[in-house]
Design a protein around this motif. Sequence first.
Motif, PDB file in Angstrom:
ATOM      1  N   VAL A  25       5.715  10.591   9.712  1.00 40.24           N
ATOM      2  CA  VAL A  25       4.613   9.829   9.112  1.00 40.24           C
ATOM      3  C   VAL A  25       4.875   9.571   7.619  1.00 40.24           C
ATOM      4  O   VAL A  25       4.579   8.499   7.102  1.00 40.24           O
ATOM      5  CB  VAL A  25       3.259  10.549   9.360  1.00 40.24           C
ATOM      6  N   ALA A  26       5.471  10.538   6.948  1.00 40.54           N
ATOM      7  CA  ALA A  26       5.776  10.341   5.524  1.00 40.54           C
ATOM      8  C   ALA A  26       6.998   9.437   5.398  1.00 40.54           C
ATOM      9  O   ALA A  26       8.055   9.715   5.957  1.00 40.54           O
ATOM     10  CB  ALA A  26       6.049  11.681   4.867  1.00 40.54           C
ATOM     11  N   SER A  27       6.845   8.372   4.655  1.00 34.70           N
ATOM     12  CA  SER A  27       7.945   7.408   4.511  1.00 34.70           C
ATOM     13  C   SER A  27       8.974   7.933   3.510  1.00 34.70           C
ATOM     14  O   SER A  27       8.637   8.312   2.392  1.00 34.70           O
ATOM     15  CB  SER A  27       7.362   6.081   4.027  1.00 34.70           C
ATOM     16  N   THR A  33       0.107  -2.949   8.294  1.00 36.62           N
ATOM     17  CA  THR A  33      -0.944  -2.320   7.487  1.00 36.62           C
ATOM     18  C   THR A  33      -2.091  -3.308   7.245  1.00 36.62           C
ATOM     19  O   THR A  33      -1.867  -4.416   6.723  1.00 36.62           O
ATOM     20  CB  THR A  33      -0.340  -1.826   6.155  1.00 36.62           C
ATOM     21  N   SER A  52       5.790  -0.811   8.255  1.00 35.59           N
ATOM     22  CA  SER A  52       5.355  -1.154   9.610  1.00 35.59           C
ATOM     23  C   SER A  52       5.153  -2.651   9.816  1.00 35.59           C
ATOM     24  O   SER A  52       5.282  -3.156  10.920  1.00 35.59           O
ATOM     25  CB  SER A  52       4.021  -0.454   9.899  1.00 35.59           C
ATOM     26  N   GLY A  53       4.773  -3.337   8.738  1.00 36.99           N
ATOM     27  CA  GLY A  53       4.425  -4.757   8.864  1.00 36.99           C
ATOM     28  C   GLY A  53       3.065  -4.956   9.507  1.00 36.99           C
ATOM     29  O   GLY A  53       2.701  -6.078   9.860  1.00 36.99           O
ATOM     30  N   SER A  92       0.852  -1.195   0.000  1.00 33.28           N
ATOM     31  CA  SER A  92       0.000   0.000   0.000  1.00 33.28           C
ATOM     32  C   SER A  92       0.892   1.250   0.000  1.00 33.28           C
ATOM     33  O   SER A  92       2.028   1.203   0.486  1.00 33.28           O
ATOM     34  CB  SER A  92      -0.854   0.049   1.275  1.00 33.28           C
ATOM     35  N   GLY A  93       0.342   2.353  -0.515  1.00 35.64           N
ATOM     36  CA  GLY A  93       0.994   3.665  -0.416  1.00 35.64           C
ATOM     37  C   GLY A  93       2.411   3.672  -0.958  1.00 35.64           C
ATOM     38  O   GLY A  93       2.700   3.164  -2.050  1.00 35.64           O
ATOM     39  N   THR A  94       3.301   4.247  -0.169  1.00 32.41           N
ATOM     40  CA  THR A  94       4.698   4.375  -0.596  1.00 32.41           C
ATOM     41  C   THR A  94       5.334   3.006  -0.851  1.00 32.41           C
ATOM     42  O   THR A  94       6.146   2.848  -1.767  1.00 32.41           O
ATOM     43  CB  THR A  94       5.473   5.174   0.476  1.00 32.41           C
ATOM     44  N   VAL A 113       5.121  -6.151   0.995  1.00 33.21           N
ATOM     45  CA  VAL A 113       6.129  -5.119   1.248  1.00 33.21           C
ATOM     46  C   VAL A 113       5.514  -4.062   2.161  1.00 33.21           C
ATOM     47  O   VAL A 113       4.445  -3.518   1.863  1.00 33.21           O
ATOM     48  CB  VAL A 113       6.599  -4.491  -0.095  1.00 33.21           C
ATOM     49  N   SER A 114       6.191  -3.785   3.272  1.00 36.03           N
ATOM     50  CA  SER A 114       5.592  -2.875   4.249  1.00 36.03           C
ATOM     51  C   SER A 114       6.647  -2.309   5.183  1.00 36.03           C
ATOM     52  O   SER A 114       7.553  -3.034   5.607  1.00 36.03           O
ATOM     53  CB  SER A 114       4.547  -3.654   5.071  1.00 36.03           C
ATOM     54  N   VAL A 131      -1.322   2.158   9.328  1.00 38.77           N
ATOM     55  CA  VAL A 131      -2.763   2.164   9.029  1.00 38.77           C
ATOM     56  C   VAL A 131      -3.332   0.783   9.325  1.00 38.77           C
ATOM     57  O   VAL A 131      -3.351  -0.104   8.469  1.00 38.77           O
ATOM     58  CB  VAL A 131      -3.023   2.592   7.569  1.00 38.77           C
TER      59      VAL A 131
HETATM   60  C1  F6R Z   1       3.356   7.553   2.713  1.00 36.34           C
HETATM   61  C2  F6R Z   1       3.180   6.486   3.664  1.00 36.34           C
HETATM   62  C3  F6R Z   1       2.046   5.546   3.462  1.00 36.34           C
HETATM   63  C4  F6R Z   1       2.513   4.112   3.748  1.00 36.34           C
HETATM   64  C5  F6R Z   1       1.339   3.129   3.639  1.00 36.34           C
HETATM   65  C6  F6R Z   1       1.805   1.704   3.822  1.00 36.34           C
HETATM   66  O1  F6R Z   1       4.466   8.328   3.029  1.00 36.34           O
HETATM   67  O2  F6R Z   1       3.912   6.367   4.613  1.00 36.34           O
HETATM   68  O3  F6R Z   1       1.536   5.636   2.169  1.00 36.34           O
HETATM   69  O4  F6R Z   1       3.506   3.776   2.836  1.00 36.34           O
HETATM   70  O5  F6R Z   1       0.377   3.428   4.598  1.00 36.34           O
HETATM   71  O6  F6R Z   1       2.442   1.539   5.043  1.00 36.34           O
HETATM   72  P1  F6R Z   1       3.408   0.339   5.319  1.00 36.34           P
HETATM   73  O7  F6R Z   1       4.587   0.496   4.446  1.00 36.34           O
HETATM   74  O8  F6R Z   1       3.741   0.462   6.781  1.00 36.34           O
HETATM   75  O9  F6R Z   1       2.644  -0.914   5.000  1.00 36.34           O
END
Ligand code: F6R
Length: 372
Positions: free
Chosen positions: A155-157, A109, A106-107, A57-59, A103-104, A369
């Motif tokens: 918060v921004a990755s 999401t 935080s592990g 998800s996301g980044t 791929v994550s 999230v």
């Molecule tokens: C953007 C950001 C989010 C996460 C997304 C997935 O800067 O941080 O888009 O990339 O919520 O999170 P993870 O990588 O923890 O699964």
Amino acid sequence: MKGSFPHFMKKEIFEQPESIKQTMRGRILNGSEVHLTGVREHMSDIRKSTRLIFVASGTSYNACMASRQILEELSEIPVIVELAGDFMDRLCPIFRSDVVAFVSQSGETADTLDALKYARKHGAMCMGIVNVVGSSISRLTDFGVHLNAGSEIGVASTKVYTSQIVVMVMIALELSADSKNKSARRIAILQGLRELSANIEKTILLVDEHVQRIADQLADDRSILCFGRGYHYATCVEAALKIKEVAYIHTEGINAGELKHGPIALVDENLPIVVFSSMDLTAVKVQSAIHQLLARGVRQRLIVVCSESDTQMLELVASREGVDVIKVAHTVDCLQSVLSIIPMQLLSYYLAVARKLNVDCPRNLAKSVTVH
Ligand code: F6R
């Protein structure tokens, strides 16, 4: 601890020369062989798989997009990249012959975790590419690679994005270790990996003040478009995500090949546009997109991000007064996106600062999230 930095986000952007080193530490033997213990043990099963599916998800999803081309090129296995939420909305067909990577950062999401449970239920072999050791995704996958980027607080990755790309490039190298006809390509990529930390450091020095000035000029804009293709399609989408989430400016990342299929209608001399140039097969096509933009009067608001060795692009824009060129260090094509995202991470950061926003905790967002 933020140390001398005003915000975690800036600290984490500047930490990337070191976080990249940590990601690679002990994993490149004698400078010439990748060794990812977790992946190596399952290499024969991965090679036998009919599809490699990356779910995120996301980044983290954008990092998969940035790595897809090299994974396909070196593994010669079809690589599919899925948004975790969409994967589950469609209940994507999964087979025992699939290897699915999750791929994550935080592990934890929720969307990605659901997709993992679903893939396990359907008998696929599941790989984790995760930063947080001991997290749910790390525990529930059959094997995997930790990113070792260090804790990410903003918060921004930022630093995790670049480490994710590096790990996926290393996986691509592992998957092609026995391929003689790819050895020259592999040597070039390994050289790129060895020099990457120094090139990130160089890029930060090259772009930092310049990007700060650009942020001051764009701080009151309501909308920005970012164009890239090939490896830089992911870069433009990730750049747009960073600007949206920390600077609250509507920004879209669009494949440069799609310009003529609709988005060009948005273009006028007032809209700021960022274009990412590459020195690969897409170069001529990106140059053509720039010509189309210049023909519509974008000149004073056009920003081109390119390698300092990209002479064709530098010559193209040299005679166009008003075009702003952000030069980054040069590396091998599949790692160039690690360098090209850095000015955009900084741009989103400086835009947020100029707009007096809460950089490390943007409104409505959480670092992890865990809800749907
Ligand atoms: C953007 C950001 C989010 C996460 C997304 C997935 O800067 O941080 O888009 O990339 O919520 O999170 P993870 O990588 O923890 O699964």
